[in-house]
Design a protein around this motif. Sequence first.
Motif, short mmCIF file in Angstrom:
data_model
loop_
_atom_site.label_atom_id
_atom_site.label_comp_id
_atom_site.label_asym_id
_atom_site.label_seq_id
_atom_site.Cartn_x
_atom_site.Cartn_y
_atom_site.Cartn_z
N VAL A 1 0.94 -1.34 0.05
CA VAL A 1 0.00 0.31 -0.12
C VAL A 1 0.84 1.38 0.12
O VAL A 1 0.33 2.44 -0.19
N SER A 2 2.29 1.20 -0.01
CA SER A 2 3.01 2.17 0.11
C SER A 2 2.99 3.22 -1.04
O SER A 2 2.85 4.57 -0.75
N PRO A 3 2.74 2.63 -2.20
CA PRO A 3 2.58 3.72 -3.12
C PRO A 3 1.26 4.41 -3.12
O PRO A 3 1.18 5.86 -3.41
N VAL A 4 0.10 3.89 -2.63
CA VAL A 4 -1.09 4.70 -2.34
C VAL A 4 -0.87 5.52 -1.22
O VAL A 4 -1.27 6.80 -1.22
N SER A 5 0.02 5.22 -0.22
CA SER A 5 0.56 6.00 0.89
C SER A 5 1.25 7.28 0.56
O SER A 5 0.86 8.44 0.88
N GLY A 6 2.02 7.08 -0.46
CA GLY A 6 2.87 8.29 -1.07
C GLY A 6 1.74 9.06 -1.89
O GLY A 6 2.24 10.24 -1.60
N TYR A 7 1.39 8.41 -2.37
CA TYR A 7 0.16 9.34 -3.04
C TYR A 7 -0.80 10.21 -2.49
O TYR A 7 -0.93 11.36 -2.44
N LEU A 8 -1.27 9.43 -1.40
CA LEU A 8 -2.15 10.21 -0.40
C LEU A 8 -1.25 11.17 0.32
O LEU A 8 -1.78 12.20 0.65
N THR A 9 -0.17 11.06 0.78
CA THR A 9 0.65 12.08 1.46
C THR A 9 0.72 13.04 0.36
O THR A 9 0.84 14.22 1.45
N ASP A 10 1.04 12.97 -0.65
CA ASP A 10 1.14 14.24 -1.40
C ASP A 10 -0.10 14.89 -1.58
O ASP A 10 -0.20 16.39 -1.78
N PHE A 11 -1.03 14.31 -1.73
CA PHE A 11 -2.55 14.75 -1.84
C PHE A 11 -3.37 15.36 -1.02
O PHE A 11 -3.75 16.55 -0.84
N ALA A 12 -3.37 14.47 0.16
CA ALA A 12 -4.24 14.71 1.13
C ALA A 12 -3.44 15.27 2.37
O ALA A 12 -4.14 16.05 3.16
N GLY A 13 -2.24 14.94 2.38
CA GLY A 13 -1.10 15.69 3.57
C GLY A 13 -0.62 14.69 4.50
O GLY A 13 -1.17 13.44 4.69
N ILE A 14 0.39 15.05 5.05
CA ILE A 14 1.30 14.08 5.89
C ILE A 14 0.44 13.82 7.07
O ILE A 14 0.26 12.64 7.44
#
Length: 464
Positions: free
Chosen positions: A100-113
Amino acid sequence: MGETVDTTLIDNHNIKVIKNGVVAKEENYEDEWAPPDGGTKSWLVMIGSFFCNGILFGVINSYSVLYIKFCAILDEQNVTDASGKAALVGSLAIGSVFFVSPVSGYLTDFAGIRITTFAGGLIASSGMLISSFCTDNYVALYFTYGIMYGLGGSLAYTPSLAVLGHYFKKYLGIVNGIVTAGSSAFTISMPYIISALIERCGIEWTLRVLSFMSCFIMVFAFLFKPIKRTVKPKKVSFKDAFNVEIFRNTKYVVWAGTIAISLCGYFVPYVYMKKYVLNVFGEDADGMLPVLCIGIMSGVGRLIFGFIADHPKVNRIFLQQIAFLFIGVSTILLPLTRGSYPMLIVLTLCLGLFDGCFISILGPIAFDICGSSGGTQAIGFVLGLCSIPLTIGPYIAGVIYERTGSYTLPLILSGIPPIVGSVAMFLTRCLDPPIKLGDPSSQRLNKENGKSEELGIHDGDGHL
């Protein structure tokens, strides 16, 4: 003939374009790289990230204790391939973290850390809590312990590393070492805590205590406020958040692929170590001491190699190659320790030391190759690529054990991939990442390959 851009001048994170030898009007570029490298806020972020990593991987790395209990429950139910199925619960957890890390990296950039980390803590603690009500159902545990806890852990893990790039640059290597040492610190104590809880409270309440511990990830999430200086505001859309540039970076693709190859047998010792010790050395042997040794030396390795990796003349990728070589050799030699418990301890100490080396420089290498703008998702995608070997490795080892009744072949086969990956990583030396003006991380890797002068990169005084 129109004007040509001769070079650039990077001064205090501002980018000036020099046209025909004359400094032109300063351009408005987004400045994403202005970490304070210290201060109360920075150290609090480091501490929060330390505990997030510690709680998450302290539980995952101590699965060998839970594994014995789950395996015993399956044996009581006469479940076939109980060893492999019990191992799959734990390997699904770590596999899900990375998948899930790719999605996590994506969400980190989009939704915020902050939001991503908080959501991860909520899902992880919920999954562990639900697991406490279905300990006799391995299929349910695949979802609650394996997928849910792994999913939540992934959403917390990737941003906890990515936020460090916002607060540190000069000391990023040693800070990554300290943060990732959190898992080692918790791995040292967690096996004994889990074992004591199982003995006194049972497996159900043990999982509930672990759920409560996971709730603290949500608390630490509030510390993760990213720093992002901008010269010119830029609105980020859902489409923009998906960074496809990292896949055009051949060096990154090759490096990520070799990492995946190297981790095929990585999690096998963590799952089977306690049972291996009990099978080989008897019930009187301390089955948790080797896991403790791995955790201690992994923490030491993260600090030592994190510090070494910060030296400008150190090639971080080559350092990672050395780590994989020693991890592979140590794993292959584990079956030879039969009858020599001290030799087992020596090998687990070596295994832990270079495990710490590999982990501590994973993030910095991703930032070196892909730059600050692509570093977050670069970490996410390389971990996602590793999910498949991390998930199936322990399961295959369990199936082989059920067929042979010995851990010799599973351990030997687990040690081969890291050695192959270490050799294959030499391919990265034939490739150069695209250099990004104003990005010190990208420039650092090119300087290691002697490309700075060739590309005309100037420092703040206009010198090469």
